[in-house]
Design a protein around this motif. Structure first.
Motif, PDB file in Angstrom:
ATOM      1  N   MET A 257     -14.067 -11.458  15.092  1.00  0.00           N
ATOM      2  CA  MET A 257     -14.102 -11.341  13.621  1.00  0.00           C
ATOM      3  C   MET A 257     -13.583 -12.654  13.014  1.00  0.00           C
ATOM      4  SD  MET A 257     -14.305  -7.610  12.576  1.00  0.00           S
ATOM      5  CE  MET A 257     -14.604  -6.228  13.647  1.00  0.00           C
TER       6      MET A 257
ATOM      7  N   LYS B 239     -13.890  -4.065   1.161  1.00  0.00           N
ATOM      8  CA  LYS B 239     -12.998  -4.533   2.229  1.00  0.00           C
ATOM      9  C   LYS B 239     -11.521  -4.400   1.843  1.00  0.00           C
ATOM     10  CE  LYS B 239     -12.010  -8.833   4.336  1.00  0.00           C
ATOM     11  NZ  LYS B 239     -12.316 -10.202   4.672  1.00  0.00           N
ATOM     12  N   THR B 240     -11.223  -4.645   0.589  1.00  0.00           N
ATOM     13  CA  THR B 240      -9.828  -4.631   0.134  1.00  0.00           C
ATOM     14  C   THR B 240      -9.571  -3.520  -0.879  1.00  0.00           C
ATOM     15  OG1 THR B 240      -9.768  -7.011   0.442  1.00  0.00           O
ATOM     16  CG2 THR B 240      -8.015  -6.064  -0.900  1.00  0.00           C
TER      17      THR B 240
ATOM     18  N   GLN C 154     -16.419  -5.172   5.441  1.00  0.00           N
ATOM     19  CA  GLN C 154     -16.269  -6.181   6.507  1.00  0.00           C
ATOM     20  C   GLN C 154     -17.640  -6.558   7.083  1.00  0.00           C
ATOM     21  OE1 GLN C 154     -13.752  -7.901   7.339  1.00  0.00           O
ATOM     22  NE2 GLN C 154     -13.664  -8.349   9.512  1.00  0.00           N
TER      23      GLN C 154
ATOM     24  N   ARG D  10      -0.350 -14.101  11.915  1.00  0.00           N
ATOM     25  CA  ARG D  10      -0.378 -13.058  10.895  1.00  0.00           C
ATOM     26  C   ARG D  10       1.058 -12.641  10.637  1.00  0.00           C
ATOM     27  NH1 ARG D  10      -3.839 -10.893   7.203  1.00  0.00           N
ATOM     28  NH2 ARG D  10      -5.575 -10.952   8.669  1.00  0.00           N
TER      29      ARG D  10
ATOM     30  N   ARG E 289       2.292 -13.156  -7.109  1.00  0.00           N
ATOM     31  CA  ARG E 289       2.794 -13.285  -5.734  1.00  0.00           C
ATOM     32  C   ARG E 289       2.439 -14.639  -5.121  1.00  0.00           C
ATOM     33  NH1 ARG E 289      -1.278 -11.406  -1.740  1.00  0.00           N
ATOM     34  NH2 ARG E 289      -3.219 -11.230  -2.873  1.00  0.00           N
TER      35      ARG E 289
ATOM     36  N   HIS F 249      -3.883  -0.052   7.323  1.00  0.00           N
ATOM     37  CA  HIS F 249      -3.921  -1.458   6.899  1.00  0.00           C
ATOM     38  C   HIS F 249      -3.622  -2.375   8.097  1.00  0.00           C
ATOM     39  CE1 HIS F 249      -3.149  -5.127   4.735  1.00  0.00           C
ATOM     40  NE2 HIS F 249      -1.845  -5.069   4.921  1.00  0.00           N
TER      41      HIS F 249
ATOM     42  N   MET G 250      -3.941  -1.765  11.282  1.00  0.00           N
ATOM     43  CA  MET G 250      -5.017  -1.785  12.294  1.00  0.00           C
ATOM     44  C   MET G 250      -6.182  -2.650  11.827  1.00  0.00           C
ATOM     45  SD  MET G 250      -8.098  -0.068  11.649  1.00  0.00           S
ATOM     46  CE  MET G 250      -8.660  -0.126  13.304  1.00  0.00           C
ATOM     47  N   SER G 251      -6.427  -2.646  10.502  1.00  0.00           N
ATOM     48  CA  SER G 251      -7.536  -3.474  10.005  1.00  0.00           C
ATOM     49  C   SER G 251      -7.194  -4.964  10.155  1.00  0.00           C
ATOM     50  CB  SER G 251      -7.884  -3.110   8.553  1.00  0.00           C
ATOM     51  OG  SER G 251      -6.976  -3.691   7.645  1.00  0.00           O
ATOM     52  N   LEU G 252      -5.912  -5.292  10.022  1.00  0.00           N
ATOM     53  CA  LEU G 252      -5.498  -6.697  10.208  1.00  0.00           C
ATOM     54  C   LEU G 252      -5.645  -7.102  11.681  1.00  0.00           C
ATOM     55  CD1 LEU G 252      -2.236  -6.853   8.004  1.00  0.00           C
ATOM     56  CD2 LEU G 252      -4.561  -7.460   7.339  1.00  0.00           C
TER      57      LEU G 252
ATOM     58  N   GLN H  41      -7.761  -9.274  -4.180  1.00  0.00           N
ATOM     59  CA  GLN H  41      -8.545 -10.101  -3.268  1.00  0.00           C
ATOM     60  C   GLN H  41      -8.859 -11.478  -3.885  1.00  0.00           C
ATOM     61  OE1 GLN H  41      -9.310  -9.435   0.113  1.00  0.00           O
ATOM     62  NE2 GLN H  41      -9.738 -11.630  -0.077  1.00  0.00           N
TER      63      GLN H  41
ATOM     64  N   LEU I 269     -13.791  -0.004   3.996  1.00  0.00           N
ATOM     65  CA  LEU I 269     -13.430  -1.218   4.744  1.00  0.00           C
ATOM     66  C   LEU I 269     -14.512  -1.679   5.720  1.00  0.00           C
ATOM     67  CD1 LEU I 269     -10.440  -0.311   3.905  1.00  0.00           C
ATOM     68  CD2 LEU I 269      -9.754  -1.517   5.954  1.00  0.00           C
ATOM     69  N   VAL I 270     -15.007  -0.731   6.508  1.00  0.00           N
ATOM     70  CA  VAL I 270     -15.987  -1.102   7.536  1.00  0.00           C
ATOM     71  C   VAL I 270     -17.258  -1.679   6.895  1.00  0.00           C
ATOM     72  CG1 VAL I 270     -17.533  -0.130   9.296  1.00  0.00           C
ATOM     73  CG2 VAL I 270     -15.094   0.426   9.328  1.00  0.00           C
TER      74      VAL I 270
ATOM     75  N   VAL J  65     -11.738   4.115   4.819  1.00  0.00           N
ATOM     76  CA  VAL J  65     -11.747   3.362   6.076  1.00  0.00           C
ATOM     77  C   VAL J  65     -13.167   3.091   6.579  1.00  0.00           C
ATOM     78  CG1 VAL J  65     -11.211   3.569   8.534  1.00  0.00           C
ATOM     79  CG2 VAL J  65      -9.484   4.151   6.855  1.00  0.00           C
TER      80      VAL J  65
ATOM     81  N   ARG K 122       0.814  -1.217   0.000  1.00  0.00           N
ATOM     82  CA  ARG K 122       0.000   0.000   0.000  1.00  0.00           C
ATOM     83  C   ARG K 122       0.848   1.268   0.000  1.00  0.00           C
ATOM     84  NH1 ARG K 122      -1.856  -4.329   1.789  1.00  0.00           N
ATOM     85  NH2 ARG K 122      -3.970  -5.045   1.325  1.00  0.00           N
TER      86      ARG K 122
ATOM     87  N   ASP L 207      -5.912 -13.409  -3.263  1.00  0.00           N
ATOM     88  CA  ASP L 207      -5.893 -13.758  -1.835  1.00  0.00           C
ATOM     89  C   ASP L 207      -6.751 -15.003  -1.589  1.00  0.00           C
ATOM     90  OD1 ASP L 207      -4.491 -12.145   0.220  1.00  0.00           O
ATOM     91  OD2 ASP L 207      -6.344 -12.517   1.337  1.00  0.00           O
TER      92      ASP L 207
HETATM   93  C1  GRG Z   1     -10.642   0.123   9.247  1.00  0.00           C
HETATM   94  C2  GRG Z   1     -11.897   1.131  11.189  1.00  0.00           C
HETATM   95  C3  GRG Z   1     -11.481  -0.066  10.465  1.00  0.00           C
HETATM   96  C4  GRG Z   1     -11.859  -1.273  10.902  1.00  0.00           C
HETATM   97  C5  GRG Z   1     -11.447  -2.513  10.283  1.00  0.00           C
HETATM   98  C6  GRG Z   1     -11.549  -5.548  10.242  1.00  0.00           C
HETATM   99  C7  GRG Z   1     -11.982  -4.575   9.222  1.00  0.00           C
HETATM  100  C8  GRG Z   1     -12.569  -3.297   9.683  1.00  0.00           C
HETATM  101  C9  GRG Z   1     -11.807  -4.791   7.904  1.00  0.00           C
HETATM  102  C10 GRG Z   1     -11.111  -5.959   7.354  1.00  0.00           C
HETATM  103  C11 GRG Z   1     -10.167  -5.508   6.312  1.00  0.00           C
HETATM  104  C12 GRG Z   1      -9.273  -6.631   5.828  1.00  0.00           C
HETATM  105  C13 GRG Z   1      -8.484  -7.371   6.822  1.00  0.00           C
HETATM  106  C14 GRG Z   1      -9.233  -6.895   4.520  1.00  0.00           C
HETATM  107  C15 GRG Z   1      -8.344  -7.911   3.923  1.00  0.00           C
HETATM  108  C16 GRG Z   1      -7.303  -7.214   3.116  1.00  0.00           C
HETATM  109  C17 GRG Z   1      -6.168  -8.099   2.744  1.00  0.00           C
HETATM  110  C18 GRG Z   1      -6.246  -8.846   1.473  1.00  0.00           C
HETATM  111  C19 GRG Z   1      -5.121  -8.187   3.562  1.00  0.00           C
HETATM  112  C20 GRG Z   1      -3.855  -8.827   3.236  1.00  0.00           C
HETATM  113  O1  GRG Z   1      -3.042  -7.821   2.677  1.00  0.00           O
HETATM  114  P1  GRG Z   1      -1.547  -8.088   2.262  1.00  0.00           P
HETATM  115  O2  GRG Z   1      -1.457  -9.387   1.525  1.00  0.00           O
HETATM  116  O3  GRG Z   1      -0.854  -8.262   3.674  1.00  0.00           O
HETATM  117  O4  GRG Z   1      -1.033  -6.892   1.560  1.00  0.00           O
HETATM  118  P2  GRG Z   1       0.623  -7.827   4.155  1.00  0.00           P
HETATM  119  O5  GRG Z   1       0.841  -8.598   5.417  1.00  0.00           O
HETATM  120  O6  GRG Z   1       1.598  -8.189   3.065  1.00  0.00           O
HETATM  121  O7  GRG Z   1       0.586  -6.360   4.407  1.00  0.00           O
END
Ligand code: GRG
Length: 309
Positions: free
Chosen positions: A103, A195-196, A171, A109, A307, A91, A93-95, A233, A167-168, A162, A62, A236
Protein backbone atom coordinates in the motif's frame (compact mmCIF):
# COMPACT_ATOMS: atom_id res chain seq x y z
CA UNK A 1 1.41 14.80 26.68
CA UNK A 2 -0.88 17.44 25.28
CA UNK A 3 1.08 20.17 23.52
CA UNK A 4 0.37 23.87 23.81
CA UNK A 5 -0.76 23.75 20.16
CA UNK A 6 -3.91 22.11 21.39
CA UNK A 7 -4.85 25.20 23.41
CA UNK A 8 -7.53 27.13 21.64
CA UNK A 9 -7.61 30.87 22.20
CA UNK A 10 -11.15 31.80 23.21
CA UNK A 11 -12.85 33.93 20.58
CA UNK A 12 -14.86 37.03 21.34
CA UNK A 13 -18.32 36.11 22.56
CA UNK A 14 -17.36 32.45 22.95
CA UNK A 15 -16.84 31.07 26.45
CA UNK A 16 -13.44 29.59 27.20
CA UNK A 17 -13.28 25.83 26.96
CA UNK A 18 -10.05 24.21 28.11
CA UNK A 19 -9.47 21.82 25.23
CA UNK A 20 -5.97 20.91 26.41
CA UNK A 21 -7.30 19.76 29.79
CA UNK A 22 -10.24 17.98 28.14
CA UNK A 23 -8.00 16.12 25.67
CA UNK A 24 -5.58 15.14 28.41
CA UNK A 25 -8.35 13.74 30.59
CA UNK A 26 -10.18 11.87 27.80
CA UNK A 27 -6.96 10.55 26.32
CA UNK A 28 -5.92 9.13 29.70
CA UNK A 29 -9.27 7.32 30.01
CA UNK A 30 -8.94 5.86 26.51
CA UNK A 31 -5.27 4.86 26.96
CA UNK A 32 -6.05 3.02 30.21
CA UNK A 33 -8.98 1.15 28.66
CA UNK A 34 -6.99 0.22 25.54
CA UNK A 35 -4.18 -1.08 27.73
CA UNK A 36 -6.68 -3.20 29.69
CA UNK A 37 -8.44 -4.39 26.55
CA UNK A 38 -5.58 -6.41 25.11
CA UNK A 39 -3.27 -8.67 27.08
CA UNK A 40 -0.50 -10.85 25.69
CA UNK A 41 -1.40 -14.54 25.68
CA UNK A 42 -0.30 -17.41 23.42
CA UNK A 43 0.53 -17.08 20.59
CA UNK A 44 2.46 -14.15 22.08
CA UNK A 45 3.89 -12.79 18.83
CA UNK A 46 0.56 -11.75 17.37
CA UNK A 47 -0.70 -10.16 20.58
CA UNK A 48 2.58 -8.28 20.99
CA UNK A 49 2.33 -7.02 17.43
CA UNK A 50 -1.28 -5.88 17.99
CA UNK A 51 -0.33 -4.09 21.21
CA UNK A 52 2.76 -2.55 19.60
CA UNK A 53 0.57 -0.49 17.26
CA UNK A 54 -2.52 -0.08 19.43
CA UNK A 55 -0.52 1.41 22.31
CA UNK A 56 1.83 3.52 20.19
CA UNK A 57 0.20 6.81 21.10
CA UNK A 58 -1.61 8.90 18.54
CA UNK A 59 -4.10 11.63 19.23
CA UNK A 60 -6.97 9.24 20.06
CA UNK A 61 -9.29 11.67 18.31
CA UNK A 62 -11.73 8.98 17.17
CA UNK A 63 -12.53 7.53 20.60
CA UNK A 64 -12.65 11.04 22.08
CA UNK A 65 -15.23 12.07 19.47
CA UNK A 66 -17.33 9.00 20.24
CA UNK A 67 -17.30 9.72 23.98
CA UNK A 68 -18.11 13.40 23.38
CA UNK A 69 -21.19 12.74 21.25
CA UNK A 70 -22.48 10.09 23.64
CA UNK A 71 -22.20 12.61 26.47
CA UNK A 72 -23.82 15.37 24.40
CA UNK A 73 -26.81 13.09 23.80
CA UNK A 74 -27.16 12.38 27.51
CA UNK A 75 -25.28 9.08 27.64
CA UNK A 76 -22.55 8.01 30.08
CA UNK A 77 -18.87 7.26 29.63
CA UNK A 78 -19.48 3.58 30.39
CA UNK A 79 -22.02 3.28 27.58
CA UNK A 80 -19.58 4.37 24.87
CA UNK A 81 -16.14 3.34 26.16
CA UNK A 82 -16.06 -0.13 24.51
CA UNK A 83 -17.14 1.36 21.16
CA UNK A 84 -14.62 4.19 21.55
CA UNK A 85 -11.84 1.62 22.02
CA UNK A 86 -13.12 -0.44 19.10
CA UNK A 87 -12.91 2.63 16.87
CA UNK A 88 -9.27 3.09 17.85
CA UNK A 89 -8.61 -0.61 17.14
CA UNK A 90 -10.14 -0.21 13.68
CA UNK A 91 -8.22 3.01 13.03
CA UNK A 92 -4.96 1.36 14.16
CA UNK A 93 -5.52 -1.67 11.93
CA UNK A 94 -6.12 0.61 8.96
CA UNK A 95 -2.81 2.37 9.68
CA UNK A 96 -0.96 -0.97 9.92
CA UNK A 97 -2.33 -2.11 6.56
CA UNK A 98 -1.91 1.33 4.97
CA UNK A 99 1.81 1.30 5.88
CA UNK A 100 2.48 -2.09 4.25
CA UNK A 101 4.75 -2.23 1.17
CA UNK A 102 1.75 -3.26 -0.94
CA UNK A 103 0.00 0.00 0.00
CA UNK A 104 1.71 3.22 1.14
CA UNK A 105 4.99 1.53 2.09
CA UNK A 106 5.97 3.58 5.10
CA UNK A 107 8.70 2.90 7.64
CA UNK A 108 7.51 5.20 10.41
CA UNK A 109 4.21 5.81 12.13
CA UNK A 110 3.42 7.57 15.38
CA UNK A 111 7.11 8.27 15.84
CA UNK A 112 8.25 4.66 15.73
CA UNK A 113 8.93 1.93 13.18
CA UNK A 114 5.83 0.65 11.42
CA UNK A 115 4.39 -2.69 12.46
CA UNK A 116 5.71 -4.62 9.44
CA UNK A 117 9.21 -3.18 9.92
CA UNK A 118 9.30 -4.75 13.39
CA UNK A 119 7.25 -7.93 12.93
CA UNK A 120 7.36 -8.56 9.16
CA UNK A 121 4.63 -8.16 6.54
CA UNK A 122 2.96 -11.47 7.38
CA UNK A 123 2.47 -10.73 11.06
CA UNK A 124 1.50 -7.11 10.33
CA UNK A 125 -1.32 -8.30 8.06
CA UNK A 126 -2.48 -10.70 10.76
CA UNK A 127 -2.19 -8.05 13.49
CA UNK A 128 -4.49 -5.82 11.43
CA UNK A 129 -6.95 -8.66 10.91
CA UNK A 130 -6.79 -9.56 14.60
CA UNK A 131 -7.50 -5.97 15.68
CA UNK A 132 -10.40 -5.66 13.25
CA UNK A 133 -12.09 -8.81 14.50
CA UNK A 134 -11.40 -7.95 18.14
CA UNK A 135 -12.93 -4.48 17.72
CA UNK A 136 -16.35 -5.97 16.98
CA UNK A 137 -16.02 -8.63 19.67
CA UNK A 138 -15.08 -5.90 22.15
CA UNK A 139 -18.22 -3.85 21.50
CA UNK A 140 -20.53 -6.87 21.51
CA UNK A 141 -19.13 -8.37 24.72
CA UNK A 142 -18.37 -5.27 26.81
CA UNK A 143 -21.15 -2.77 26.09
CA UNK A 144 -23.34 -2.39 29.19
CA UNK A 145 -26.36 -0.34 30.18
CA UNK A 146 -27.33 0.07 26.53
CA UNK A 147 -30.36 -1.68 24.99
CA UNK A 148 -29.14 -4.47 22.67
CA UNK A 149 -30.92 -2.90 19.69
CA UNK A 150 -28.79 0.26 20.00
CA UNK A 151 -25.56 -1.70 20.36
CA UNK A 152 -26.48 -3.63 17.23
CA UNK A 153 -27.10 -0.38 15.37
CA UNK A 154 -23.74 0.99 16.48
CA UNK A 155 -21.99 -2.20 15.33
CA UNK A 156 -23.72 -1.91 11.94
CA UNK A 157 -22.46 1.71 11.60
CA UNK A 158 -18.90 0.65 12.39
CA UNK A 159 -19.01 -2.26 9.94
CA UNK A 160 -20.35 -0.07 7.14
CA UNK A 161 -17.64 2.54 7.75
CA UNK A 162 -14.91 -0.10 7.50
CA UNK A 163 -16.03 -1.96 4.38
CA UNK A 164 -16.27 -1.18 0.68
CA UNK A 165 -18.82 1.57 1.41
CA UNK A 166 -16.19 3.29 3.57
CA UNK A 167 -12.46 2.90 4.25
CA UNK A 168 -11.90 -0.04 1.93
CA UNK A 169 -13.69 1.71 -0.95
CA UNK A 170 -11.81 4.98 -0.38
CA UNK A 171 -8.46 3.21 -0.19
CA UNK A 172 -9.23 1.33 -3.42
CA UNK A 173 -9.82 4.54 -5.39
CA UNK A 174 -6.82 6.14 -3.69
CA UNK A 175 -4.56 3.30 -4.86
CA UNK A 176 -6.06 3.39 -8.36
CA UNK A 177 -5.50 7.15 -8.57
CA UNK A 178 -1.80 7.07 -7.74
CA UNK A 179 0.41 8.47 -10.49
CA UNK A 180 -2.56 9.73 -12.52
CA UNK A 181 -2.45 13.40 -13.48
CA UNK A 182 -6.16 13.81 -14.27
CA UNK A 183 -7.69 13.24 -10.84
CA UNK A 184 -10.61 15.62 -10.32
CA UNK A 185 -11.67 17.37 -7.13
CA UNK A 186 -14.77 15.15 -7.15
CA UNK A 187 -12.67 11.96 -7.12
CA UNK A 188 -10.47 13.41 -4.41
CA UNK A 189 -13.53 14.26 -2.31
CA UNK A 190 -14.74 10.67 -2.78
CA UNK A 191 -11.38 9.31 -1.58
CA UNK A 192 -11.27 11.58 1.47
CA UNK A 193 -14.88 11.16 2.54
CA UNK A 194 -14.54 7.36 2.33
CA UNK A 195 -10.97 6.73 3.43
CA UNK A 196 -10.99 9.18 6.33
CA UNK A 197 -14.47 10.66 6.71
CA UNK A 198 -16.42 7.41 7.02
CA UNK A 199 -14.72 6.33 10.24
CA UNK A 200 -14.95 9.80 11.77
CA UNK A 201 -18.65 9.80 10.97
CA UNK A 202 -19.01 6.38 12.61
CA UNK A 203 -17.28 7.77 15.73
CA UNK A 204 -19.74 10.61 16.04
CA UNK A 205 -22.91 8.72 15.14
CA UNK A 206 -22.16 5.55 17.11
CA UNK A 207 -21.65 7.58 20.30
CA UNK A 208 -24.99 9.27 19.69
CA UNK A 209 -26.79 6.02 18.86
CA UNK A 210 -25.57 4.37 22.08
CA UNK A 211 -26.99 7.31 24.05
CA UNK A 212 -30.35 6.91 22.31
CA UNK A 213 -30.25 9.93 19.98
CA UNK A 214 -33.22 10.47 17.67
CA UNK A 215 -33.19 10.85 13.88
CA UNK A 216 -32.94 14.65 13.90
CA UNK A 217 -29.96 14.68 16.24
CA UNK A 218 -28.28 11.94 14.22
CA UNK A 219 -28.74 13.92 11.04
CA UNK A 220 -27.19 17.05 12.59
CA UNK A 221 -24.29 15.10 14.02
CA UNK A 222 -23.69 13.27 10.74
CA UNK A 223 -23.44 16.66 9.01
CA UNK A 224 -20.93 17.82 11.62
CA UNK A 225 -18.96 14.60 11.10
CA UNK A 226 -18.92 14.80 7.29
CA UNK A 227 -17.54 18.31 7.44
CA UNK A 228 -14.86 17.62 10.03
CA UNK A 229 -13.92 14.41 8.18
CA UNK A 230 -13.16 16.21 4.95
CA UNK A 231 -11.43 19.07 6.78
CA UNK A 232 -9.32 16.52 8.69
CA UNK A 233 -7.97 14.96 5.51
CA UNK A 234 -7.36 18.35 3.82
CA UNK A 235 -5.29 19.33 6.86
CA UNK A 236 -3.49 15.99 6.66
CA UNK A 237 -2.57 16.79 3.05
CA UNK A 238 -1.37 20.28 4.06
CA UNK A 239 0.72 18.90 6.93
CA UNK A 240 2.36 16.40 4.58
CA UNK A 241 3.86 19.46 2.85
CA UNK A 242 4.39 21.89 5.73
CA UNK A 243 5.28 19.75 8.77
CA UNK A 244 8.56 18.03 9.62
CA UNK A 245 8.89 14.23 10.02
CA UNK A 246 9.48 14.84 13.75
CA UNK A 247 6.21 16.74 14.06
CA UNK A 248 4.33 14.13 12.03
CA UNK A 249 5.91 11.04 13.55
CA UNK A 250 6.07 9.63 10.00
CA UNK A 251 7.69 10.40 6.67
CA UNK A 252 6.82 13.88 5.38
CA UNK A 253 6.48 15.01 1.76
CA UNK A 254 5.27 11.62 0.56
CA UNK A 255 2.36 12.94 -1.51
CA UNK A 256 4.51 15.17 -3.72
CA UNK A 257 7.08 12.39 -4.14
CA UNK A 258 4.36 9.94 -5.19
CA UNK A 259 2.77 12.63 -7.39
CA UNK A 260 -0.44 12.10 -5.51
CA UNK A 261 -3.45 14.31 -6.14
CA UNK A 262 -4.25 16.19 -2.94
CA UNK A 263 -6.22 19.31 -2.06
CA UNK A 264 -3.01 21.43 -2.04
CA UNK A 265 -1.91 19.98 -5.41
CA UNK A 266 -5.30 20.78 -6.98
CA UNK A 267 -6.22 24.02 -5.20
CA UNK A 268 -2.95 25.31 -3.72
CA UNK A 269 -2.06 25.62 -0.03
CA UNK A 270 -3.96 28.82 0.76
CA UNK A 271 -7.22 27.78 -0.89
CA UNK A 272 -6.96 24.38 0.83
CA UNK A 273 -6.60 26.09 4.22
CA UNK A 274 -9.57 28.31 3.44
CA UNK A 275 -11.66 25.29 2.46
CA UNK A 276 -10.72 23.41 5.64
CA UNK A 277 -11.66 26.46 7.75
CA UNK A 278 -14.96 26.82 5.90
CA UNK A 279 -15.83 23.17 6.52
CA UNK A 280 -15.04 23.50 10.22
CA UNK A 281 -17.26 26.57 10.58
CA UNK A 282 -20.05 24.70 8.79
CA UNK A 283 -19.57 21.73 11.13
CA UNK A 284 -19.81 24.02 14.15
CA UNK A 285 -22.90 25.74 12.77
CA UNK A 286 -24.77 22.42 12.68
CA UNK A 287 -24.27 22.12 16.47
CA UNK A 288 -25.88 25.48 17.22
CA UNK A 289 -29.10 23.97 18.66
CA UNK A 290 -27.06 22.38 21.49
CA UNK A 291 -25.60 25.66 22.78
CA UNK A 292 -22.74 25.41 25.26
CA UNK A 293 -23.32 21.66 25.72
CA UNK A 294 -21.62 21.20 22.34
CA UNK A 295 -18.45 23.06 23.40
CA UNK A 296 -16.26 19.93 23.42
CA UNK A 297 -17.33 19.00 19.87
CA UNK A 298 -16.86 22.60 18.65
CA UNK A 299 -13.39 22.78 20.20
CA UNK A 300 -12.48 19.38 18.74
CA UNK A 301 -13.54 20.64 15.30
CA UNK A 302 -11.33 23.75 15.64
CA UNK A 303 -8.46 21.60 16.84
CA UNK A 304 -8.58 19.73 13.51
CA UNK A 305 -7.40 22.79 11.61
CA UNK A 306 -5.00 24.09 14.28
CA UNK A 307 -3.20 20.78 14.89
CA UNK A 308 0.46 20.29 13.99
CA UNK A 309 0.36 16.52 13.54
C1 GRG B 1 -10.35 -1.06 7.37
C2 GRG B 1 -10.54 -3.45 6.58
C3 GRG B 1 -9.83 -2.17 6.53
C4 GRG B 1 -8.76 -2.04 5.74
C5 GRG B 1 -7.96 -0.84 5.67
C6 GRG B 1 -5.58 0.62 4.46
C7 GRG B 1 -7.02 0.95 4.41
C8 GRG B 1 -7.99 -0.17 4.33
C9 GRG B 1 -7.47 2.22 4.48
C10 GRG B 1 -6.61 3.38 4.70
C11 GRG B 1 -7.21 4.24 5.74
C12 GRG B 1 -6.29 5.36 6.16
C13 GRG B 1 -4.94 5.02 6.63
C14 GRG B 1 -6.74 6.62 6.09
C15 GRG B 1 -5.96 7.79 6.54
C16 GRG B 1 -6.61 8.35 7.76
C17 GRG B 1 -5.74 9.31 8.49
C18 GRG B 1 -5.82 10.74 8.14
C19 GRG B 1 -4.93 8.85 9.44
C20 GRG B 1 -4.19 9.68 10.39
O1 GRG B 1 -5.03 9.84 11.50
P1 GRG B 1 -4.57 10.61 12.80
O2 GRG B 1 -3.89 11.88 12.40
O3 GRG B 1 -3.49 9.62 13.39
O4 GRG B 1 -5.73 10.74 13.71
P2 GRG B 1 -3.14 9.28 14.93
O5 GRG B 1 -1.80 8.61 14.86
O6 GRG B 1 -3.11 10.58 15.69
O7 GRG B 1 -4.19 8.36 15.43
Amino acid sequence: MVSTDERIAPQEGVSAFDLAAYLKQQKAIVEAELDRSLTVVAPEKIYESMRYSLLAGGKRLRPILCLATCELMGGTLEMALPTACALEMIHTMSLIHDDLPAMDNDDYRRGRLTNHKVYGDDIAILAGDGLLAYAFEYVAVNTREVPAERTLQAIARLARAVGAAGLVGGQTIDLESEGKSDITLETLRFIHTHKTGALLEACVTSGAILAGAGAEDLQRLAKYATNIGLAFQIVDDILDITATPEELGKTAGKDIKAQKATFPSLLGLEASRTEADRLIEEAIASLEPYGTKAEPLCALARYITSRKN
